[in-house]
Design an enzyme around this catalytic site. Structure first.
Site, mmCIF file in Angstrom:
data_model
loop_
_atom_site.group_PDB
_atom_site.id
_atom_site.type_symbol
_atom_site.label_atom_id
_atom_site.label_comp_id
_atom_site.label_asym_id
_atom_site.label_seq_id
_atom_site.Cartn_x
_atom_site.Cartn_y
_atom_site.Cartn_z
ATOM 1 N N TYR A 186 34.290 51.185 28.782
ATOM 2 C CA TYR A 186 34.000 51.091 30.215
ATOM 3 C C TYR A 186 35.322 51.001 30.958
ATOM 4 O O TYR A 186 36.230 50.277 30.524
ATOM 5 C CB TYR A 186 33.156 49.847 30.501
ATOM 6 C CG TYR A 186 32.925 49.552 31.970
ATOM 7 C CD1 TYR A 186 33.517 48.436 32.576
ATOM 8 C CD2 TYR A 186 32.130 50.378 32.762
ATOM 9 C CE1 TYR A 186 33.310 48.161 33.922
ATOM 10 C CE2 TYR A 186 31.920 50.108 34.111
ATOM 11 C CZ TYR A 186 32.518 48.991 34.678
ATOM 12 O OH TYR A 186 32.320 48.713 36.012
ATOM 13 N N ASP B 229 43.687 51.922 28.875
ATOM 14 C CA ASP B 229 43.045 51.001 29.814
ATOM 15 C C ASP B 229 43.136 49.600 29.210
ATOM 16 O O ASP B 229 42.314 49.221 28.380
ATOM 17 C CB ASP B 229 41.591 51.416 30.053
ATOM 18 C CG ASP B 229 40.888 50.436 30.972
ATOM 19 O OD1 ASP B 229 39.747 50.731 31.407
ATOM 20 O OD2 ASP B 229 41.440 49.354 31.251
ATOM 21 N N LYS C 255 42.408 41.842 35.473
ATOM 22 C CA LYS C 255 41.998 40.559 34.891
ATOM 23 C C LYS C 255 43.143 39.549 34.804
ATOM 24 O O LYS C 255 43.580 39.001 35.808
ATOM 25 C CB LYS C 255 41.312 40.790 33.548
ATOM 26 C CG LYS C 255 39.992 41.592 33.693
ATOM 27 C CD LYS C 255 39.289 41.787 32.375
ATOM 28 C CE LYS C 255 38.151 42.774 32.484
ATOM 29 N NZ LYS C 255 36.921 42.182 33.013
HETATM 30 P P1 KE4 Z 1 37.305 45.737 37.652
HETATM 31 O O1 KE4 Z 1 37.175 46.861 38.653
HETATM 32 O O2 KE4 Z 1 35.959 45.070 37.352
HETATM 33 O O3 KE4 Z 1 38.405 44.734 37.990
HETATM 34 O O4 KE4 Z 1 37.792 46.362 36.244
HETATM 35 C C1 KE4 Z 1 37.019 47.391 35.677
HETATM 36 C C2 KE4 Z 1 37.330 47.459 34.200
HETATM 37 C C3 KE4 Z 1 38.197 48.431 33.746
HETATM 38 N N1 KE4 Z 1 38.527 48.525 32.434
HETATM 39 C C4 KE4 Z 1 38.029 47.650 31.540
HETATM 40 C C5 KE4 Z 1 38.424 47.782 30.100
HETATM 41 C C6 KE4 Z 1 37.136 46.632 31.951
HETATM 42 O O5 KE4 Z 1 36.640 45.768 31.029
HETATM 43 C C7 KE4 Z 1 36.780 46.522 33.302
HETATM 44 C C8 KE4 Z 1 35.805 45.476 33.807
HETATM 45 N N2 KE4 Z 1 35.141 44.702 32.800
HETATM 46 C C9 KE4 Z 1 33.862 44.122 33.194
HETATM 47 C C10 KE4 Z 1 33.325 43.339 31.997
HETATM 48 N N3 KE4 Z 1 32.909 44.145 30.945
HETATM 49 C C11 KE4 Z 1 33.970 43.258 34.399
HETATM 50 C C12 KE4 Z 1 32.736 42.440 34.713
HETATM 51 C C13 KE4 Z 1 31.905 43.068 35.784
HETATM 52 O O6 KE4 Z 1 31.752 44.306 35.801
HETATM 53 O O7 KE4 Z 1 31.382 42.269 36.596
#
Ligand code: KE4
Length: 429
Positions: free
Chosen positions: A144, A239, A267
């Protein structure tokens, strides 16, 4: 019957926010029931609005590697907030965080701050397409990368077949330029690059899968990504939004000794405030405006508050033996879990890299999204809810990662292992 404060607030929230949440996974849809509304976090613990206390292994989905409300971060934010929260102008704080990031992440010479992991990924993909003048991006099932249009795409029927929109609103003409492969499958990677390599702008990968549960790269997988992209002039994008500063100070790229062309971060880098970042060589990043012609911008990018939190977080992480400590605690927890499932005769697969880990309720080894999906998600639901009753808060989905922090104590880990046993027993009964 009395309803809880969380239930009351959830009903109110549903009147004014889609699904009552600002991010879907928080809605507890994979585990049933209503989401807990939290009101406080301190150290390794969180409290909900009904005064229930939990040992927390979500850590806001990864950022809080030093726990909630760490005094060094809070004190620094208190000092900064009195000086203003955002100026929309360059500040020395941005230089300080950028210099820390560049010095710690091996492949980075230049970095651009943004406000989320999604923004970092979106920008890196635009840069890869812009510098190669190619359209195709390759991603992997189960990975993701935020809600970027090009990433909300699922695999077409054949190997090199066009991507299909994962949800309404994704334009088919865009989706067709995203090809999806099975994670850890070098054979299919090579087959695709033999056919399409010269048309591929880039590969984006979570170097350690964290969004299908934790799935480490098989030996040779990341090396193959580096080889085929170098050979065809495609851009390799790691990523590391989840793995950056999580699995090692230099991220997964330092652990596996692979140098990607671009790295996306998020994060942990924000210390709990909204920060994302993307970066690479100066030669590549100088294509980004205002230096180059590839446009990217953001009102609150690099704002002083978020930079302050990130600076303090990376200072905390740079102290000696932080990662040894995280490794010890994470191994201790997972060893306890393994003993419990053995005692109870429950099939489970454990994947862990540093302080990110997953327990899959399956008798298979989980090496990709297909094998991850063999997990018993009904059992996970029962386990999750039983664990909450035991005072332990984990991600409300089998396909998320668990996170250990530097401030979980040995006593709390023992307590968690006991809670895990009771919850497994209850779910199994
Ligand atoms: P954000 O846009 O949520 O800051 O990051 C997206 C993203 C990009 N790449 C990776 C590997 C990620 O895990 C994420 C976001 N992770 C999710 C949890 N699996 C965030 C939690 C959510 O979507 O509320």
């Amino acid at each position: 019957m009395n309803i809880t404060q969380s239930e009351r607030l959830f009903h109110k929230a549903c009147n004014v926010m889609p699904g009552g949440v600002n991010s879907p996974v928080r809605a507890f849809q994979s585990v049933g029931g209503n989401p807990l509304f939290l009101k406080k976090g301190y150290g390794s613990r969180v409290w909900d609005v009904d005064e229930n206390e939990y040992i927390d292994y979500v850590g806001s989905w990864g950022p809080l590697i030093f726990g909630h409300a760490h005094s060094q971060i809070v004190d620094a934010l208190k000092r900064q907030v009195g000086l203003g929260t955002s100026y929309g102008a360059p500040t020395e704080l941005e230089i300080e965080l950028a210099e820390q990031v560049v010095s710690l992440v091996p492949s980075l010479e230049v970095v651009r701050m943004v406000n989320s992991g999604t923004e970092a990924v979106m920008s890196a993909i635009r840069l890869a397409r812009g510098v190669t003048s190619r359209d195709i991006i390759v991603k992997f099932e189960g990975c993701y990368h935020g809600h970027v249009d090009s990433m909300l795409v699922k695999a077409g029927s054949g190997l090199a077949s066009l991507g299909i929109p994962e949800c309404p609103g994704i334009v088919e003409d865009l989706a067709k330029n995203t090809l999806t492969l099975p994670f850890n499958n070098v054979k299919k990677l090579r087959e695709l690059f033999d056919v399409e390599g010269d048309n591929i702008a880039g590969i984006i990968v979570e170097p350690i899968g964290g969004n299908m549960g934790v799935v480490p790269p098989k030996s040779g997988f990341l090396e193959a990504l580096r080889e085929v992209t170098k050979k065809t002039g495609s851009i390799l994008i790691f990523d590391e939004v989840m793995t950056g500063f999580r699995v090692a100070l230099g991220g997964a790229q330092s652990l596996y000794n692979i140098s990607p062309d671009l790295t996306c971060l998020g994060k942990v880098i924000g210390g709990g405030l909204p920060v994302g970042a993307y970066g690479g060589s100066k030669q590549l990043m100088d294509n980004i405006s205002p230096m180059g012609s590839i446009y990217q911008a953001g009102t609150l990018s690099g704002n002083p508050l978020a930079m302050t939190a990130g600076i303090e977080m990376l200072k905390l992480l740079s102290a000696p033996s932080v990662y040894d400590n995280l490794e010890y605690k994470s191994e201790k927890l997972c060893a306890g879990y393994k003993l419990n499932v053995e005692k109870l005769g429950i099939s489970a697969c454990f994947n862990r890299v540093g302080s990110m880990f997953s327990m899959f309720f399956t008798d298979q080894d989980v090496v990709d999204f297909e094998s991850a999906k063999s997990s018993n998600t009904k059992f996970f639901q029962s386990y999750f809810n039983a664990l909450l009753e035991e005072g332990v808060y984990i991600a409300p989905s089998q396909f998320e990662a668990g996170f250990m922090s530097a401030v979980h104590t040995n006593e709390e880990i023992e307590q968690t292992i006991d809670a895990n046993y009771k919850a497994l027993q209850k779910a199994y009964s």
